[in-house]
Design an enzyme around this catalytic site. Structure first.
Site, PDB file in Angstrom:
ATOM      1  N   LYS A 192       0.865  -1.186   0.000  1.00 23.14           N
ATOM      2  CA  LYS A 192       0.000   0.000   0.000  1.00 23.14           C
ATOM      3  C   LYS A 192       0.895   1.227   0.000  1.00 23.14           C
ATOM      4  CE  LYS A 192      -4.405   1.020   0.200  1.00 23.14           C
ATOM      5  NZ  LYS A 192      -5.561   0.206  -0.241  1.00 23.14           N
ATOM      6  N   ASP A 205      -7.034   4.314  -4.513  1.00 27.66           N
ATOM      7  CA  ASP A 205      -7.689   4.167  -3.207  1.00 27.66           C
ATOM      8  C   ASP A 205      -8.321   5.541  -2.935  1.00 27.66           C
ATOM      9  OD1 ASP A 205      -7.758   2.121  -0.775  1.00 27.66           O
ATOM     10  OD2 ASP A 205      -7.436   4.076   0.136  1.00 27.66           O
TER      11      ASP A 205
HETATM   12  P1  NDP Z   1     -12.961   7.713  -2.827  1.00 32.27           P
HETATM   13  O1  NDP Z   1     -11.920   8.725  -2.613  1.00 32.27           O
HETATM   14  O2  NDP Z   1     -13.530   7.503  -4.172  1.00 32.27           O
HETATM   15  O3  NDP Z   1     -14.197   7.998  -1.849  1.00 32.27           O
HETATM   16  C1  NDP Z   1     -14.042   8.049  -0.477  1.00 32.27           C
HETATM   17  C2  NDP Z   1     -15.364   8.386   0.155  1.00 32.27           C
HETATM   18  O4  NDP Z   1     -15.258   8.229   1.563  1.00 32.27           O
HETATM   19  C3  NDP Z   1     -15.785   9.825  -0.098  1.00 32.27           C
HETATM   20  O5  NDP Z   1     -17.190   9.919  -0.096  1.00 32.27           O
HETATM   21  C4  NDP Z   1     -15.179  10.528   1.115  1.00 32.27           C
HETATM   22  O6  NDP Z   1     -15.813  11.756   1.451  1.00 32.27           O
HETATM   23  C5  NDP Z   1     -15.397   9.513   2.195  1.00 32.27           C
HETATM   24  N1  NDP Z   1     -14.362   9.693   3.234  1.00 32.27           N
HETATM   25  C6  NDP Z   1     -13.034   9.605   3.078  1.00 32.27           C
HETATM   26  N2  NDP Z   1     -12.389   9.887   4.222  1.00 32.27           N
HETATM   27  C7  NDP Z   1     -13.345  10.164   5.098  1.00 32.27           C
HETATM   28  C8  NDP Z   1     -13.320  10.525   6.460  1.00 32.27           C
HETATM   29  N3  NDP Z   1     -12.169  10.673   7.130  1.00 32.27           N
HETATM   30  N4  NDP Z   1     -14.509  10.707   7.088  1.00 32.27           N
HETATM   31  C9  NDP Z   1     -15.679  10.568   6.405  1.00 32.27           C
HETATM   32  N5  NDP Z   1     -15.762  10.228   5.104  1.00 32.27           N
HETATM   33  C10 NDP Z   1     -14.616  10.028   4.472  1.00 32.27           C
HETATM   34  O7  NDP Z   1     -12.358   6.349  -2.254  1.00 32.27           O
HETATM   35  P2  NDP Z   1     -12.817   4.849  -2.515  1.00 32.27           P
HETATM   36  O8  NDP Z   1     -14.285   4.784  -2.711  1.00 32.27           O
HETATM   37  O9  NDP Z   1     -11.918   4.267  -3.525  1.00 32.27           O
HETATM   38  O10 NDP Z   1     -12.434   4.171  -1.116  1.00 32.27           O
HETATM   39  C11 NDP Z   1     -13.343   4.061  -0.034  1.00 32.27           C
HETATM   40  C12 NDP Z   1     -12.899   2.952   0.891  1.00 32.27           C
HETATM   41  O11 NDP Z   1     -12.849   1.723   0.181  1.00 32.27           O
HETATM   42  C13 NDP Z   1     -11.509   3.135   1.500  1.00 32.27           C
HETATM   43  O12 NDP Z   1     -11.493   2.569   2.792  1.00 32.27           O
HETATM   44  C14 NDP Z   1     -10.618   2.292   0.579  1.00 32.27           C
HETATM   45  O13 NDP Z   1      -9.447   1.883   1.234  1.00 32.27           O
HETATM   46  C15 NDP Z   1     -11.557   1.131   0.319  1.00 32.27           C
HETATM   47  N6  NDP Z   1     -11.294   0.323  -0.869  1.00 32.27           N
HETATM   48  C16 NDP Z   1     -11.192   0.888  -2.099  1.00 32.27           C
HETATM   49  C17 NDP Z   1     -10.989   0.091  -3.212  1.00 32.27           C
HETATM   50  C18 NDP Z   1     -10.950   0.642  -4.576  1.00 32.27           C
HETATM   51  O14 NDP Z   1     -10.848  -0.147  -5.520  1.00 32.27           O
HETATM   52  N7  NDP Z   1     -11.065   1.941  -4.789  1.00 32.27           N
HETATM   53  C19 NDP Z   1     -10.814  -1.366  -3.083  1.00 32.27           C
HETATM   54  C20 NDP Z   1     -11.011  -1.873  -1.753  1.00 32.27           C
HETATM   55  C21 NDP Z   1     -11.219  -1.034  -0.704  1.00 32.27           C
HETATM   56  P3  NDP Z   1     -15.073  13.150   1.130  1.00 32.27           P
HETATM   57  O15 NDP Z   1     -15.168  13.301  -0.354  1.00 32.27           O
HETATM   58  O16 NDP Z   1     -15.843  14.157   1.903  1.00 32.27           O
HETATM   59  O17 NDP Z   1     -13.660  12.996   1.615  1.00 32.27           O
HETATM   60  O1  2IT Z   2      -7.853  -1.603  -0.788  1.00 31.41           O
HETATM   61  C1  2IT Z   2      -7.772  -2.086  -1.944  1.00 31.41           C
HETATM   62  O2  2IT Z   2      -7.884  -3.300  -2.135  1.00 31.41           O
HETATM   63  C2  2IT Z   2      -7.586  -1.166  -3.065  1.00 31.41           C
HETATM   64  N1  2IT Z   2      -7.535   0.052  -2.861  1.00 31.41           N
HETATM   65  C3  2IT Z   2      -7.416  -1.702  -4.451  1.00 31.41           C
HETATM   66  C4  2IT Z   2      -6.016  -2.194  -4.657  1.00 31.41           C
HETATM   67  C5  2IT Z   2      -5.684  -2.598  -6.076  1.00 31.41           C
HETATM   68  O3  2IT Z   2      -4.488  -2.870  -6.289  1.00 31.41           O
HETATM   69  O4  2IT Z   2      -6.548  -2.644  -6.935  1.00 31.41           O
END
Ligand code: NDP
Ligand code: 2IT
Length: 444
Positions: free
Chosen positions: A126, A166
């Site tokens: 990461k 992420d």
């Molecule tokens: P994005 O940046 O697209 O979206 C994040 C969302 O979460 C936004 O709505 C954001 O709001 C909110 N958020 C972030 N930080 C905070 C906080 N401190 N308090 C409240 N709300 C918060 O990210 P992703 O959708 O990609 O990721 C979301 C989660 O999923 C994370 O935990 C990530 O690690 C996990 N994840 C992502 C993957 C991926 O493929 N993208 C795969 C597996 C897991 P705001 O805009 O106001 O910050």
């Molecule tokens: O938390 C996760 O699994 C991710 N943000 C996606 C990682 C990836 O390599 O696609």
């Protein structure tokens, strides 16, 4: 003290000021107790757990860049290369002001087990930065990404370490990072995933994490003679994972009544209109508050507390520790039956235990959100083969992988007489493959 307790105490004392990392390790080690008990002497002799909790390498670096006013800004950049026993390091990059070593170590540690569960050959890593893309111009984001990649490019490669997105890192950022890598290395290779469709990306990668969470939920419901159809759901966050979880769960007949961002949440009793959320978040990069200005009958509430909205299914898809014990108690009191984590570690340890002890089927992030990284691995495969699969083909593979993960997790829990404890099941099933590879590869 048991071996797992000893190793946990060592992690706490040797990694001060890293509470999120301690939390992730604690959950895994507690789950592994039943496995370790069967063969403690051998695990101790090989220091398997000490090696598992120590990253193979952490790279940290300075990221200087020039803002639109001509002022030089400096951020911190990191890559945690945690474990390469089963494949090249694989895991996202997070750009958020809260990013520090503790958060990236917890995420890298979780990623080891998640990637193992996918059944694909990917190790755990990461990275990221405390850079905040919010409110920055496209040129500022590009300047930052180019500087970040100038340093990171020394340590990554298609067969070495393959980052992705992420929080705060989506298609735009991956594009700027990829362009800079190519320029520095002169290589057109699959060094990043989540790429655009015209330059090596995979269909369905954008949707994969959210769709995968719902495919997993579907498996849990079916295993308990239930179905998603007709359920009321709350999905937290409104980013990449949240949006595509809402899309799929709505397609399967549930009604999503609330979503949020870091400022507050919207409640729409008629069901969230996803095209409006996509326009606000994906096109305008705006705030969820705007939804209530655009949709009659929708109500915006500033601050936390989205768990107060009554639901059958709760999908936390925002960030770590967003759901605490009080939130868990409220969900249970309101009759919630399913929690599947789209985000990484969004539920505190106390919250998780409360949900499990009060009849909620709880699927941890390392299993529930593994569809994203699994589809990244499918993108790597397509890059290596120099061809592209159709959306149907990728979606079918993703669906198959999520079903397979459910089965592995469910079977592992049952093998230890801990039926329906998916936390233990995911940690054990993920651990077994990694530990087998570590043993085979000697003391490294
Ligand atoms: P994005 O940046 O697209 O979206 C994040 C969302 O979460 C936004 O709505 C954001 O709001 C909110 N958020 C972030 N930080 C905070 C906080 N401190 N308090 C409240 N709300 C918060 O990210 P992703 O959708 O990609 O990721 C979301 C989660 O999923 C994370 O935990 C990530 O690690 C996990 N994840 C992502 C993957 C991926 O493929 N993208 C795969 C597996 C897991 P705001 O805009 O106001 O910050
Ligand atoms: O938390 C996760 O699994 C991710 N943000 C996606 C990682 C990836 O390599 O696609």
């Amino acid at each position: 003290m048991s071996y797992t307790e000893e190793v946990y105490a060592r992690v706490v004392s040797q990694n001060p000021g890293e509470p999120e990392f301690h939390q992730a390790v604690k959950e895994v080690l507690e789950s592994l107790q039943v496995v370790i008990d069967k063969n403690e002497e051998e695990y101790r002799k090989l220091s398997i757990l000490e090696r598992l909790v120590e990253p193979e390498r952490i790279i940290s670096f300075r990221v200087p860049w020039v803002d639109d006013k001509g002022v030089v800004q400096v951020n911190k950049g990191y890559r945690v290369q945690f474990n390469s026993a089963i494949g090249p390091y694989k895991g996202g990059l997070r750009f958020h002001p809260s990013v520090n070593q503790s958060i990236l170590k917890f995420l890298g540690f979780e990623q080891i087990f998640k990637n193992s569960l996918t059944g694909l050959p990917i190790g755990g890593g990461k990275g990221g930065s405390n850079f905040d893309p919010k409110g920055k111009s496209d040129r500022e984001v590009m300047a930052f990404c180019q500087s970040f990649m100038t340093e990171l490019s020394k340590y990554i490669g298609a067969d070495q370490d393959v980052p992705a997105g992420d929080i705060g890192v989506g298609g735009r950022e991956i594009g700027y990072l990829y362009g800079e890598y190519k320029r520095i290395k002169g290589l057109y290779e699959g060094v990043l995933t989540g790429k655009g469709l015209t330059w090596g990306g995979s269909l369905i990668r954008t949707q994969a994490t959210g769709y995968g969470v719902v495919y997993m939920l579907d498996e849990i419901a079916k295993a308990h003679n239930d179905s998603i159809e007709g359920k009321t759901a709350v999905v937290t966050g409104s980013g990449n994972v949240a949006i595509y979880a809402v899309e799929k769960i709505t397609e399967l007949g549930a009604k999503v009544v609330a979503m949020c961002d870091s400022n507050g949440y919207v409640y729409d009793p008629d069901g969230i209109k996803l095209d409006i959320v996509k326009d606000i978040k994906e096109v305008k990069r705006g705030r969820i508050k705007e939804y209530a200005d655009r949709v009659e009958g929708a109500v915006y509430t500033e601050g936390k507390g989205i768990w107060n909205i009554k639901c059958d299914v709760y999908l936390p898809c925002a960030t770590q520790n967003e759901l605490d014990l009080d939130g868990a108690k409220t969900l249970v009191a309101n009759g919630c039956k399913y929690v599947a984590e789209g985000a990484n570690m969004p539920t505190t340890l106390e919250g998780t235990t409360y949900l499990q002890e009060n009849g909620v089927y709880f699927m941890p992030g390392k299993a529930a959100n593994a569809g994203g990284v699994a589809t990244s691995a499918l993108e790597m495969t397509q890059n290596s083969m120099r061809l592209s699969w159709s959306a149907e083909e990728v979606d079918e593979k993703l669906h198959g992988i999520m079903k397979d993960i459910f089965k592995k997790v469910d079977d592992a829990a049952k093998r230890y007489g801990l039926d329906d404890n998916y936390v233990v099941g995911a940690n054990i099933a993920g651990f077994e493959k990694v530990v087998d590879a570590m043993k085979a590869q000697g003391i490294v």
